[in-house]
Scaffold this active site. Structure first.
Site, mmCIF file in Angstrom:
data_model
loop_
_atom_site.group_PDB
_atom_site.id
_atom_site.type_symbol
_atom_site.label_atom_id
_atom_site.label_comp_id
_atom_site.label_asym_id
_atom_site.label_seq_id
_atom_site.Cartn_x
_atom_site.Cartn_y
_atom_site.Cartn_z
ATOM 1 N N HIS A 102 -6.073 1.705 1.240
ATOM 2 C CA HIS A 102 -6.407 1.635 2.670
ATOM 3 C C HIS A 102 -7.600 2.548 2.949
ATOM 4 O O HIS A 102 -8.102 3.253 2.080
ATOM 5 C CB HIS A 102 -5.205 2.015 3.552
ATOM 6 C CG HIS A 102 -4.935 3.474 3.690
ATOM 7 N ND1 HIS A 102 -4.362 4.034 4.812
ATOM 8 C CD2 HIS A 102 -5.167 4.508 2.839
ATOM 9 C CE1 HIS A 102 -4.252 5.337 4.640
ATOM 10 N NE2 HIS A 102 -4.720 5.657 3.466
ATOM 11 N N CYS A 123 -10.768 10.270 4.304
ATOM 12 C CA CYS A 123 -9.809 9.159 4.444
ATOM 13 C C CYS A 123 -10.499 7.902 4.964
ATOM 14 O O CYS A 123 -9.902 6.823 4.968
ATOM 15 C CB CYS A 123 -8.671 9.535 5.390
ATOM 16 S SG CYS A 123 -7.689 10.897 4.757
ATOM 17 N N HIS A 153 -9.301 4.217 -0.572
ATOM 18 C CA HIS A 153 -8.563 5.043 -1.531
ATOM 19 C C HIS A 153 -7.123 4.504 -1.456
ATOM 20 O O HIS A 153 -6.905 3.451 -0.848
ATOM 21 C CB HIS A 153 -8.654 6.534 -1.175
ATOM 22 C CG HIS A 153 -8.031 6.874 0.126
ATOM 23 N ND1 HIS A 153 -8.625 6.583 1.339
ATOM 24 C CD2 HIS A 153 -6.843 7.436 0.437
ATOM 25 C CE1 HIS A 153 -7.845 6.985 2.323
ATOM 26 N NE2 HIS A 153 -6.755 7.486 1.811
ATOM 27 N N HIS A 157 -2.485 5.064 -2.111
ATOM 28 C CA HIS A 157 -1.309 5.927 -2.200
ATOM 29 C C HIS A 157 -0.145 5.183 -2.846
ATOM 30 O O HIS A 157 -0.072 3.966 -2.796
ATOM 31 C CB HIS A 157 -0.865 6.364 -0.791
ATOM 32 C CG HIS A 157 -1.867 7.186 -0.059
ATOM 33 N ND1 HIS A 157 -2.131 8.491 -0.379
ATOM 34 C CD2 HIS A 157 -2.689 6.888 0.983
ATOM 35 C CE1 HIS A 157 -3.065 8.965 0.440
ATOM 36 N NE2 HIS A 157 -3.426 8.012 1.273
ATOM 37 N N HIS A 172 0.770 -3.366 -3.754
ATOM 38 C CA HIS A 172 -0.473 -3.732 -4.439
ATOM 39 C C HIS A 172 -1.454 -4.473 -3.525
ATOM 40 O O HIS A 172 -2.252 -5.283 -3.987
ATOM 41 C CB HIS A 172 -0.194 -4.547 -5.714
ATOM 42 C CG HIS A 172 0.249 -3.674 -6.859
ATOM 43 N ND1 HIS A 172 1.509 -3.160 -6.952
ATOM 44 C CD2 HIS A 172 -0.427 -3.197 -7.940
ATOM 45 C CE1 HIS A 172 1.613 -2.429 -8.048
ATOM 46 N NE2 HIS A 172 0.458 -2.424 -8.667
ATOM 47 N N GLU A 210 3.449 9.381 2.648
ATOM 48 C CA GLU A 210 2.128 8.935 2.201
ATOM 49 C C GLU A 210 1.753 9.710 0.942
ATOM 50 O O GLU A 210 1.127 9.182 0.024
ATOM 51 C CB GLU A 210 1.098 9.161 3.294
ATOM 52 C CG GLU A 210 -0.227 8.509 2.990
ATOM 53 C CD GLU A 210 -1.157 8.513 4.188
ATOM 54 O OE1 GLU A 210 -1.422 7.436 4.741
ATOM 55 O OE2 GLU A 210 -1.606 9.607 4.589
#
Lengths: 136, 136, 136, 136, 136, 136
Positions: B15, B34, B40, B42, B81, B125
């Site tokens: 995201h 971010c 990037h 998580h 994914h 997260e």
């Protein structure tokens, strides 16, 4: 000043999910492999949460040695390395689901814990499944 | 006897934090790294908590197989994914912060969960940052 | 007296498993949903293990502030909140599997770490999958 | 939409449980080895929970960078690597039990946190003992 | 059949990093806030690993009750709730870094453990820093 | 480039420590409450470690889907929710200590794993007791 103090403990036990008044077929249908007649087992992780006012003199909510002793007598000595269905009085009448085990633990600790405290039982049957019971 | 049963699950996703109606500069100013336009990601750890009365017949609050299936369909199949910004309908309009992802998960599970249960979503997260949402 | 000192760190990143010289179909066939062209991501947990002789004067194997700075510069600043495929030099040529990411981290730290130390990289892609690489 | 965002932090400190107005004998009787005059210590793990409405514009409850800075200044810089009894103002008058440390942390963060947020402090003294304080 | 059996334990202690033969200034320069003269402390998590041949008769490598008792006497009773610098013989001469504490624990257990076993000490000073010592 | 890839799994089972050729008294003397004739149980956590050369084409050591399937068939389907003593062939002859269970798991996976890989089995019987077996 109202606070909750928590103490972790654990015990290992065998059990099966099973109702005597149901046929074996119905037990298997509802409870699947958890109803295996030869039993299976778990490492149960327990968190006992006690809520009340901080004692101004000691700075404690409750002396944790007292809570530790209660947990040892009411839970560890009573349930550890036991077969819940065959050896524990409460589960002769009721099914030892994690929900019911949490209720039994709550009731045993509630009976001996000072009434000025509220009580919360968190019980992990596996690291991914757990229940929280507050006697409500 | 009112109890909460919890089930853990997880999914991985990419995201970025980003509002289309802001300039790139403002996005970077507010969301820092971010907001990296290349995304990037998580490992999101999820705890779904369901609260209600224990079924006296089975000793279950809810058959965990049912809850597991709901989580699989509504969360894992839908988000795992994936690129949240580009591939998930809800995040075309709203920013995929961990707060908003928790709300989306709540809404998706709430729609299919029996109304006799209350629902709590806990979403990590990272191991150090997590949110709790109860639909209030 | 030979000892290993370990330091944990972490970073978040997006990636996809993908070989440019393969067709999209072959990438999907081999790498499944890990090859999603829109990327997905992970919280990578890293343990850097350094082995050598305890310094008799300080009682340290290595000043952990030095190791912490190396990890910050060589790993966190370089990989955190990045898209590994698009923004990290090494992964323009090689596929960012967890195995290859561990090798890249090893090589970057090895270059700047005093040669009197051996080095072990443990890298978790998820809490259930991790690799260990010792440069052998 | 009301949500709780949580941030983990930690600090290490030395302490002893001790009341100046009690004899050494009484301190030992009540607090046992926790009253060792040479001190002992802990790795305290802290979870700061902030509750309020999600900001519709950013999708954040609170910018975690702000919360991280508050925790750094009010808790980590103030308590980390300290002797709580000898070096921390608040514990000159009160006993540094985990309950009282949680109250002190709550009060320090409460003073600087925007009043639109509720605050919950969870403090682990060991992995098996922890308290939860909400300023009630 | 050669196997390693591991047992976890823990203890809490206060310490400071400090060499008597250095000036206070040099101690602070090298050890930073870890040299605070008022001490700080940690929850030390210990894993004792014992390696050898499985006993064909019992199926045990070692009776864990025996290992548990050794750990209790040699580590927990000796180090728990202590000030390592002031109260533990070994650290009157050497600096209580996590490396040196691991060596001391190794030596104490090695002395009483049957010589047919190899021994590995893993010692966590914090959840992010730990050492491994095998007596080599 | 030689690397180890690890995959975590788990299963729940009932067992008792018991040798048929010993009297009940001797079983209890040696194995204590672990020999309870009504059985007890555990959540076994398993880490399967596979060591070999990284495949240069894919960047994988081993396709984790293959390893996952091997673990499912050889361990989870075979041991999960079983009574080890009564339902698992290997434990009709040998005592189901955690050491012996690790050896059985090793042998089952070794038989089907490509011979170019080395294999390490780490098996937790409780969060505090675990063994490591490498087939040596």
């Amino acid at each position: 000043m109202r606070i909750t103090a928590n103490r972790k403990a654990h015990f290992n036990a065998a059990h099966r999910l099973y109702r005597k008044d149901w046929t074996d077929q119905k037990n298997t249908e509802i409870f699947g492999k958890c109803s295996n007649p030869h039993f299976h087992g778990h490492n149960y992780d327990l968190i006992v949460g006690v809520t009340g006012e901080i004692d101004e003199e000691t700075g404690y909510l409750i002396d944790l040695k007292i809570l530790k002793d209660i947990i040892k007598i009411e839970v560890e000595d009573y349930l550890d390395h036991k077969n819940l269905n065959l050896e524990v009085e409460e589960f002769k009448a009721i099914n030892p689901t994690v929900e019911n085990i949490a209720v039994v633990i709550y009731d045993r600790i509630r009976r001996v814990l000072n009434t000025r405290f509220d009580l919360t039982i968190t019980l992990y049957e596996t690291p991914r499944n757990y229940v929280i019971y507050k006697g409500e």
